[in-house]
Write a protein that holds these residues in place. Structure first.
Motif, short mmCIF file in Angstrom:
data_model
loop_
_atom_site.label_atom_id
_atom_site.label_comp_id
_atom_site.label_asym_id
_atom_site.label_seq_id
_atom_site.Cartn_x
_atom_site.Cartn_y
_atom_site.Cartn_z
N ILE A 1 15.88 -7.01 2.84
CA ILE A 1 14.73 -6.36 3.45
C ILE A 1 13.72 -6.14 2.34
CG2 ILE A 1 13.91 -4.30 4.65
CD1 ILE A 1 16.83 -4.07 5.75
N GLY A 2 12.54 -6.73 2.49
CA GLY A 2 11.52 -6.66 1.46
C GLY A 2 10.40 -5.71 1.81
N PHE A 3 10.03 -4.87 0.86
CA PHE A 3 8.91 -3.94 1.03
C PHE A 3 7.77 -4.38 0.12
CE2 PHE A 3 12.46 -1.45 2.55
CZ PHE A 3 11.91 -0.76 3.62
N ALA A 4 6.56 -4.41 0.67
CA ALA A 4 5.38 -4.80 -0.09
C ALA A 4 4.96 -3.68 -1.02
CB ALA A 4 4.23 -5.13 0.86
N CYS A 5 4.74 -4.02 -2.27
CA CYS A 5 4.24 -3.09 -3.28
C CYS A 5 2.83 -3.53 -3.66
CB CYS A 5 5.15 -3.08 -4.50
SG CYS A 5 6.82 -2.47 -4.16
N HIS A 6 2.02 -2.58 -4.12
CA HIS A 6 0.62 -2.87 -4.42
C HIS A 6 0.36 -3.26 -5.87
CE1 HIS A 6 -0.50 -1.61 -0.43
NE2 HIS A 6 0.16 -0.48 -0.60
N SER A 7 1.36 -3.09 -6.73
CA SER A 7 1.15 -3.41 -8.14
C SER A 7 2.50 -3.65 -8.81
CB SER A 7 0.43 -2.26 -8.85
OG SER A 7 1.28 -1.13 -8.92
N PRO A 8 2.50 -4.32 -9.96
CA PRO A 8 3.74 -4.48 -10.72
C PRO A 8 4.35 -3.13 -11.10
CG PRO A 8 2.09 -6.01 -11.52
CD PRO A 8 1.39 -5.09 -10.56
N GLU A 9 3.50 -2.15 -11.38
CA GLU A 9 3.98 -0.82 -11.74
C GLU A 9 4.70 -0.16 -10.56
OE1 GLU A 9 1.00 -2.31 -14.33
OE2 GLU A 9 0.72 -1.83 -12.21
N GLY B 1 5.65 -19.27 -5.86
CA GLY B 1 4.59 -18.62 -6.61
C GLY B 1 5.11 -17.54 -7.53
N ASN B 2 4.19 -16.97 -8.30
CA ASN B 2 4.54 -15.88 -9.21
C ASN B 2 4.51 -14.56 -8.47
OD1 ASN B 2 4.65 -17.74 -11.29
ND2 ASN B 2 2.54 -17.39 -11.90
N MET B 3 5.52 -13.74 -8.71
CA MET B 3 5.57 -12.43 -8.07
C MET B 3 6.40 -11.48 -8.91
SD MET B 3 7.91 -13.56 -4.83
CE MET B 3 7.00 -15.08 -4.61
N HIS B 4 6.07 -10.21 -8.77
CA HIS B 4 6.85 -9.15 -9.40
C HIS B 4 7.87 -8.69 -8.36
CE1 HIS B 4 4.34 -8.59 -13.01
NE2 HIS B 4 3.42 -9.14 -12.21
N LEU B 5 9.15 -8.64 -8.78
CA LEU B 5 10.23 -8.33 -7.85
C LEU B 5 11.19 -7.31 -8.44
CD1 LEU B 5 11.14 -11.99 -6.82
CD2 LEU B 5 9.97 -10.32 -5.39
N CYS B 6 11.85 -6.57 -7.56
CA CYS B 6 13.01 -5.77 -7.92
C CYS B 6 13.99 -5.82 -6.76
CB CYS B 6 12.62 -4.32 -8.24
SG CYS B 6 12.15 -3.32 -6.80
N TYR B 7 15.26 -5.68 -7.08
CA TYR B 7 16.31 -5.71 -6.07
C TYR B 7 17.31 -4.59 -6.32
CZ TYR B 7 14.71 -10.38 -4.80
OH TYR B 7 13.96 -11.44 -4.38
N PHE B 8 17.76 -3.98 -5.22
CA PHE B 8 18.83 -2.98 -5.32
C PHE B 8 19.58 -2.92 -3.99
CE2 PHE B 8 14.87 -0.71 -4.25
CZ PHE B 8 15.23 0.01 -3.11
N CYS C 1 5.50 -7.64 -5.25
CA CYS C 1 4.04 -7.69 -5.40
C CYS C 1 3.70 -9.10 -5.87
CB CYS C 1 3.58 -6.66 -6.42
SG CYS C 1 1.81 -6.77 -6.78
N ARG C 2 2.94 -9.81 -5.08
CA ARG C 2 2.53 -11.16 -5.44
C ARG C 2 1.50 -11.12 -6.56
NH1 ARG C 2 4.77 -15.01 -2.56
NH2 ARG C 2 5.49 -14.53 -0.47
#
Length: 130
Positions: free
Chosen positions: A71-79, A108-115, A127-128
């Motif tokens: 389940i992916g949640f959209a984030c607005h920034s790498p931070e 493409g390039n994206m900032h990701l985290c998984y837990f 965050c793309r």
């Protein structure tokens, strides 16, 4: 495309505390509480026309995570991706895969985290990059 995503939990109160903290990073307010016709408790997190739901399984069997699902949640920034991950882990999530950060992928390039959340559901913050 989606009206809602619903996941099961074995401890609705712990899940509520967990997701209240984690989803607050994304500006998502506390949930609407619901008891369905069968008497099972549900939480509805409403945000920008989408609904993320947590429920006690209505078949009264234990909740478990689906293998292969994310389940992916959209984030607005790498931070925000990093904060989403940090808050999740601080509230009992298990960090999985590589640390939060930039990934060069075939899409493409994206900032990701998984837990993994408290019930083992795989959650992603994304965050793309432009």
């Amino acid at each position: 495309m989606f009206s809602h995503i619903m996941i099961g939990t074995n401890d609705i109160e712990s899940s509520e505390r967990f997701y209240n903290s984690v989803l607050a990073v994304l500006g998502i307010n506390k949930p609407v509480h619901n008891i369905n016709d069968t008497g099972h408790k549900r939480l509805f997190y409403l945000h920008d026309g989408s609904v993320f739901c947590i429920t006690q399984p209505i078949n009264d069997e234990p909740a478990h995570a689906a293998n292969g699902s994310t389940i992916g949640f959209a984030c607005h920034s790498p931070e925000q991706v990093k904060e989403f991950h940090t808050v999740a882990v601080a509230n009992g999530a298990t960090s999985i895969e590589t640390p939060p950060g930039l990934r060069n992928t075939s899409t493409g390039n994206m900032h990701l985290c998984y837990f993994l959340d408290l019930d083992g559901h795989k959650i992603c913050g994304m965050c793309r990059s432009e």
